[in-house]
Motif scaffolding. Structure first.
Motif, PDB file in Angstrom:
ATOM      1  N   LYS A  67      35.509   8.433  22.557  1.00 58.64           N
ATOM      2  CA  LYS A  67      34.107   8.722  22.251  1.00 58.64           C
ATOM      3  C   LYS A  67      33.595   9.861  23.130  1.00 58.64           C
ATOM      4  CE  LYS A  67      29.490   6.648  22.071  1.00 58.64           C
ATOM      5  NZ  LYS A  67      28.678   5.426  22.314  1.00 58.64           N
ATOM      6  N   ALA A  68      33.925   9.827  24.405  1.00 62.71           N
ATOM      7  CA  ALA A  68      33.497  10.894  25.321  1.00 62.71           C
ATOM      8  C   ALA A  68      34.121  12.229  24.929  1.00 62.71           C
ATOM      9  CB  ALA A  68      33.882  10.537  26.753  1.00 62.71           C
ATOM     10  N   ALA A  69      35.407  12.203  24.558  1.00 57.16           N
ATOM     11  CA  ALA A  69      36.084  13.434  24.151  1.00 57.16           C
ATOM     12  C   ALA A  69      35.478  13.998  22.878  1.00 57.16           C
ATOM     13  CB  ALA A  69      37.577  13.165  23.964  1.00 57.16           C
ATOM     14  N   ARG A  70      35.134  13.119  21.936  1.00 61.62           N
ATOM     15  CA  ARG A  70      34.534  13.573  20.685  1.00 61.62           C
ATOM     16  C   ARG A  70      33.162  14.203  20.935  1.00 61.62           C
ATOM     17  NH1 ARG A  70      36.783  15.228  16.548  1.00 61.62           N
ATOM     18  NH2 ARG A  70      38.124  13.383  16.548  1.00 61.62           N
ATOM     19  N   GLU A  71      32.373  13.577  21.787  1.00 62.37           N
ATOM     20  CA  GLU A  71      31.052  14.126  22.093  1.00 62.37           C
ATOM     21  C   GLU A  71      31.169  15.486  22.764  1.00 62.37           C
ATOM     22  OE1 GLU A  71      29.163  11.123  24.416  1.00 62.37           O
ATOM     23  OE2 GLU A  71      28.669   9.863  22.679  1.00 62.37           O
ATOM     24  N   ALA A  72      32.138  15.632  23.648  1.00 64.21           N
ATOM     25  CA  ALA A  72      32.324  16.928  24.313  1.00 64.21           C
ATOM     26  C   ALA A  72      32.824  17.976  23.323  1.00 64.21           C
ATOM     27  CB  ALA A  72      33.306  16.780  25.470  1.00 64.21           C
ATOM     28  N   PHE A  73      33.698  17.558  22.413  1.00 66.52           N
ATOM     29  CA  PHE A  73      34.230  18.500  21.437  1.00 66.52           C
ATOM     30  C   PHE A  73      33.128  19.007  20.497  1.00 66.52           C
ATOM     31  CE2 PHE A  73      36.186  19.441  17.282  1.00 66.52           C
ATOM     32  CZ  PHE A  73      37.053  20.453  17.666  1.00 66.52           C
ATOM     33  N   ASN A  74      32.278  18.100  20.060  1.00 71.42           N
ATOM     34  CA  ASN A  74      31.193  18.486  19.161  1.00 71.42           C
ATOM     35  C   ASN A  74      30.030  19.148  19.890  1.00 71.42           C
ATOM     36  OD1 ASN A  74      32.554  17.432  16.945  1.00 71.42           O
ATOM     37  ND2 ASN A  74      31.596  15.416  17.136  1.00 71.42           N
ATOM     38  N   GLY A  75      30.017  18.989  21.217  1.00 73.51           N
ATOM     39  CA  GLY A  75      28.877  19.463  21.986  1.00 73.51           C
ATOM     40  C   GLY A  75      29.182  20.671  22.862  1.00 73.51           C
ATOM     41  N   PRO A  76      29.133  20.503  24.179  1.00 69.69           N
ATOM     42  CA  PRO A  76      29.194  21.671  25.078  1.00 69.69           C
ATOM     43  C   PRO A  76      30.494  22.458  25.016  1.00 69.69           C
ATOM     44  CG  PRO A  76      29.356  19.610  26.317  1.00 69.69           C
ATOM     45  CD  PRO A  76      28.953  19.248  24.933  1.00 69.69           C
ATOM     46  N   TRP A  77      31.609  21.786  24.768  1.00 67.69           N
ATOM     47  CA  TRP A  77      32.889  22.498  24.782  1.00 67.69           C
ATOM     48  C   TRP A  77      33.002  23.453  23.596  1.00 67.69           C
ATOM     49  CZ3 TRP A  77      35.795  23.898  28.400  1.00 67.69           C
ATOM     50  CH2 TRP A  77      37.156  24.178  28.258  1.00 67.69           C
ATOM     51  N   SER A  78      32.509  23.024  22.432  1.00 69.63           N
ATOM     52  CA  SER A  78      32.589  23.888  21.250  1.00 69.63           C
ATOM     53  C   SER A  78      31.656  25.084  21.356  1.00 69.63           C
ATOM     54  CB  SER A  78      32.272  23.083  19.988  1.00 69.63           C
ATOM     55  OG  SER A  78      30.933  22.624  20.014  1.00 69.63           O
ATOM     56  N   ARG A  79      30.644  24.991  22.201  1.00 67.02           N
ATOM     57  CA  ARG A  79      29.695  26.099  22.336  1.00 67.02           C
ATOM     58  C   ARG A  79      30.131  27.146  23.356  1.00 67.02           C
ATOM     59  NH1 ARG A  79      25.928  21.701  21.617  1.00 67.02           N
ATOM     60  NH2 ARG A  79      25.629  21.496  23.866  1.00 67.02           N
ATOM     61  N   LEU A  80      31.151  26.832  24.132  1.00 61.42           N
ATOM     62  CA  LEU A  80      31.656  27.805  25.104  1.00 61.42           C
ATOM     63  C   LEU A  80      32.450  28.895  24.385  1.00 61.42           C
ATOM     64  CD1 LEU A  80      33.021  25.890  28.233  1.00 61.42           C
ATOM     65  CD2 LEU A  80      30.972  27.296  28.081  1.00 61.42           C
ATOM     66  N   VAL A  81      32.201  30.131  24.728  1.00 59.06           N
ATOM     67  CA  VAL A  81      32.993  31.216  24.172  1.00 59.06           C
ATOM     68  C   VAL A  81      34.381  31.190  24.811  1.00 59.06           C
ATOM     69  CG1 VAL A  81      30.981  32.642  23.678  1.00 59.06           C
ATOM     70  CG2 VAL A  81      32.152  32.868  25.885  1.00 59.06           C
ATOM     71  N   PRO A  82      35.396  31.730  24.145  1.00 64.55           N
ATOM     72  CA  PRO A  82      36.759  31.676  24.683  1.00 64.55           C
ATOM     73  C   PRO A  82      36.888  32.219  26.098  1.00 64.55           C
ATOM     74  CG  PRO A  82      36.823  32.337  22.393  1.00 64.55           C
ATOM     75  CD  PRO A  82      35.382  32.291  22.776  1.00 64.55           C
ATOM     76  N   ALA A  83      36.156  33.280  26.422  1.00 63.67           N
ATOM     77  CA  ALA A  83      36.261  33.847  27.768  1.00 63.67           C
ATOM     78  C   ALA A  83      35.787  32.851  28.826  1.00 63.67           C
ATOM     79  CB  ALA A  83      35.450  35.141  27.860  1.00 63.67           C
ATOM     80  N   ALA A  84      34.786  32.037  28.479  1.00 64.10           N
ATOM     81  CA  ALA A  84      34.300  31.029  29.427  1.00 64.10           C
ATOM     82  C   ALA A  84      35.342  29.936  29.620  1.00 64.10           C
ATOM     83  CB  ALA A  84      32.984  30.447  28.931  1.00 64.10           C
ATOM     84  N   ARG A  85      36.021  29.534  28.528  1.00 61.53           N
ATOM     85  CA  ARG A  85      37.109  28.562  28.664  1.00 61.53           C
ATOM     86  C   ARG A  85      38.213  29.125  29.550  1.00 61.53           C
ATOM     87  NH1 ARG A  85      36.972  27.896  22.993  1.00 61.53           N
ATOM     88  NH2 ARG A  85      39.087  28.734  22.793  1.00 61.53           N
ATOM     89  N   ALA A  86      38.536  30.393  29.330  1.00 62.78           N
ATOM     90  CA  ALA A  86      39.603  31.028  30.112  1.00 62.78           C
ATOM     91  C   ALA A  86      39.283  31.006  31.597  1.00 62.78           C
ATOM     92  CB  ALA A  86      39.820  32.457  29.628  1.00 62.78           C
ATOM     93  N   LYS A  87      38.033  31.292  31.951  1.00 62.11           N
ATOM     94  CA  LYS A  87      37.648  31.294  33.369  1.00 62.11           C
ATOM     95  C   LYS A  87      37.784  29.911  33.987  1.00 62.11           C
ATOM     96  CE  LYS A  87      34.451  35.235  33.156  1.00 62.11           C
ATOM     97  NZ  LYS A  87      33.034  35.668  33.249  1.00 62.11           N
ATOM     98  N   LEU A  88      37.403  28.881  33.250  1.00 66.06           N
ATOM     99  CA  LEU A  88      37.521  27.521  33.773  1.00 66.06           C
ATOM    100  C   LEU A  88      38.989  27.130  33.972  1.00 66.06           C
ATOM    101  CD1 LEU A  88      34.799  25.629  31.688  1.00 66.06           C
ATOM    102  CD2 LEU A  88      34.811  25.965  34.180  1.00 66.06           C
TER     103      LEU A  88
END
Length: 500
Positions: A67-88
């Motif tokens: 449930k937590a993973a699904r909420e993150a996937f539909n929420g803040p993680w999906s809104r991050l641009v690829p460059a922001a994911r790369a930095k993390l």
């Protein structure tokens, strides 16, 4: 053979404090006990003593994590641009380097491998894997197609994350296997429910702290500790997990594949092996001896790619085998944390008993024990490095994946490549193989005939983050590492537009 089983004096106080402290699971950005309150013990395989207790997660805990993973996937993680994911992801790699000593000691403490292998091999490789996939986060492109139908069209593909990925990792390379799965999943935009092996959960829990420190949104990485038959089975069958990735035995891999049919989740499996090590008559004997020894005994033989079947040309067989036996008998067995240890224990009492049973069955079937062949000492889970000769193809030691420091050796006379390939392929597995020769033509021809996902030439157990790794036959589905690993966590969407 003296076995050094107590290495507590080498344990860093910070590691000791972490290991003996309170452990909880990371779910939705919070550290939690199991819903049931149950725990499981973590043992030091060098002496069998309990060193920690972690939550024994079950289906209810998996539900919370999904449930937590699904909420993150539909929420803040999906809104991050690829460059922001790369930095993390890159920041996480830096933190792995900064905490390298802690991670290495935890790794060697709970799984028993020599500290040099953890400190100089597995931990740096873990960080390198995250850096490699950080670079891929910004390069997951679709493509445009030229349409054959009449009219004006614009058609293209999108490469999208699968969604929530359930990942079940083994105990033989706890940190590297974590990176092999977590890094590409993060790069593609998936969220994760990770279950480490019940024997080696501590490194994954410490990694969870680094995920928090790096600043990942809550729920992107969730870590559930527990037994495979409870937490692992719940993940495999969970209707809201979109993809399951597993590394472990072929038997369990088949169970996971069956469980995954409920919602037809994507499945990748990296399973067992029975790798042949083929030494042709022209091979450099010194190199072959060193390489074959490492192939068989690295990580106490607890590698799915371990070279467990030696095929050596008869004209050099005696020299090669005497050299390997001499190296085996000189290996210093001891606790992983002892810097002088060259061969650690196997991971558990159960594993040690299985290895020694298979050796005993081989001896009872007429095989000859050249060296080793029994437990070492009476404390901890140590098995003497073992060489077996006079085997036949139907013996269990030749058919089954032993997953210990045991190798079966067979001479051959005729360097007919077809015959050699048939013998090498005479197994249900097809993960890896190695060829030792100075004949480049023979090496290429034989490599093409061997049915395995990786063929090493004049090396063994060599992996690089750029090289896809996975098996033929019953050694699994899919490829990890390299660009191909991204296919495991993405799916292709086609968009076709008829232009007015």
């Amino acid at each position: 053979m003296t076995v050094h089983t107590d290495a507590s004096k080498y344990l860093d106080p910070k590691v000791s404090a972490f290991v003996s402290g309170k452990h909880e699971m990371l779910i939705g950005g919070k550290w939690r006990p199991s819903v049931s309150g149950k725990t499981l013990d973590v043992l030091d395989p060098a002496n069998g003593k309990v060193i920690a207790a972690v939550p024994a997660g079950e289906a209810a805990d998996v539900d919370l994590a999904v449930k937590a993973a699904r909420e993150a996937f539909n929420g803040p993680w999906s809104r991050l641009v690829p460059a922001a994911r790369a930095k993390l992801i890159w920041k996480l790699a830096d933190l792995i380097d900064q905490h390298g000593l802690m991670l290495a000691q935890i790794n060697s403490y709970e799984c028993g491998k020599p500290i040099g292998d953890s400190r100089n091999g597995e931990v740096p490789f873990t960080a390198e894997t995250f850096r490699y996939y950080a670079g891929w986060a910004t390069k997951l492109n679709g493509e445009a197609m030229t349409i054959n139908a009449p009219g004006d069209w614009h058609a293209y593909t999108r490469r999208e994350p699968v969604g929530v990925a359930g990942q079940i990792i083994p105990w033989n390379f706890p940190l590297a296997m974590l990176a092999w799965k977590v890094a590409p999943a993060l790069a593609t935009g998936c969220t994760i429910v990770l279950k480490p092996a019940e024997q080696t959960p501590l490194g994954a829990l410490y990694f969870g702290r680094l995920v928090e420190e790096a600043g990942f949104p809550e729920g992107v990485v969730n870590i559930v500790t527990g037994f495979g038959e409870a937490a692992g089975a719940a993940m495999s069958a969970h209707p809201d997990i979109d993809k399951i990735a597993f590394t472990g035995s072929t038997e369990v891999g088949k169970m996971i594949a069956r469980a995954a049919t409920g919602n037809l989740k994507k499945v990748s499996l990296e399973l067992g092996g029975k790798a042949p090590t083929i030494v042709l008559g022209d091979a450099d004997i010194e190199m072959a001896v060193a390489g074959a020894s490492s192939a068989a005994f690295f990580n106490a033989g607890q590698s799915c790619g371990a070279g467990t079947r030696f095929f050596v040309h008869r004209k050099i067989y005696d020299k090669v085998m005497s050299g390997v036996a001499e190296r085996a008998e000189k290996l210093r067995l001891g606790a992983g944390l002892d810097p002088a240890s060259e061969l650690g224990p196997v991971v558990s009492q159960q594993q040690m008993e299985r290895i020694t049973r298979l050796i005993s069955e081989g001896r009872g079937s007429g095989a000859e024990i050249v060296t080793g062949g029994e437990r070492a000492g009476d404390v901890g889970y140590f098995v003497k490095p073992t060489i077996i000769s006079s085997t036949t193809p139907e013996m269990a030691v030749m058919r089954e994946e032993i997953f210990g420091p045991v190798v079966c050796a067979m001479p051959f006379d005729d360097e007919d490549l077809e015959t050699l390939a048939q013998d090498a392929n005479d197994t249900e597995y097809g993960l890896a193989a190695s060829i030792w020769t100075n004949n480049l033509g023979a090496a290429h021809k034989l490599a093409a005939k061997i049915k395995s996902g990786t063929v090493w030439i004049n090396c063994h157990n060599f992996n690089d983050v750029t090289m896809p790794f996975g098996g033929f036959k019953q050694s699994g589905w899919g490829r990890e590492l390299g660009a191909q690993a991204l296919d495991l966590y993405t799916q292709t969407k086609t968009v076709a537009i008829r232009l007015p």
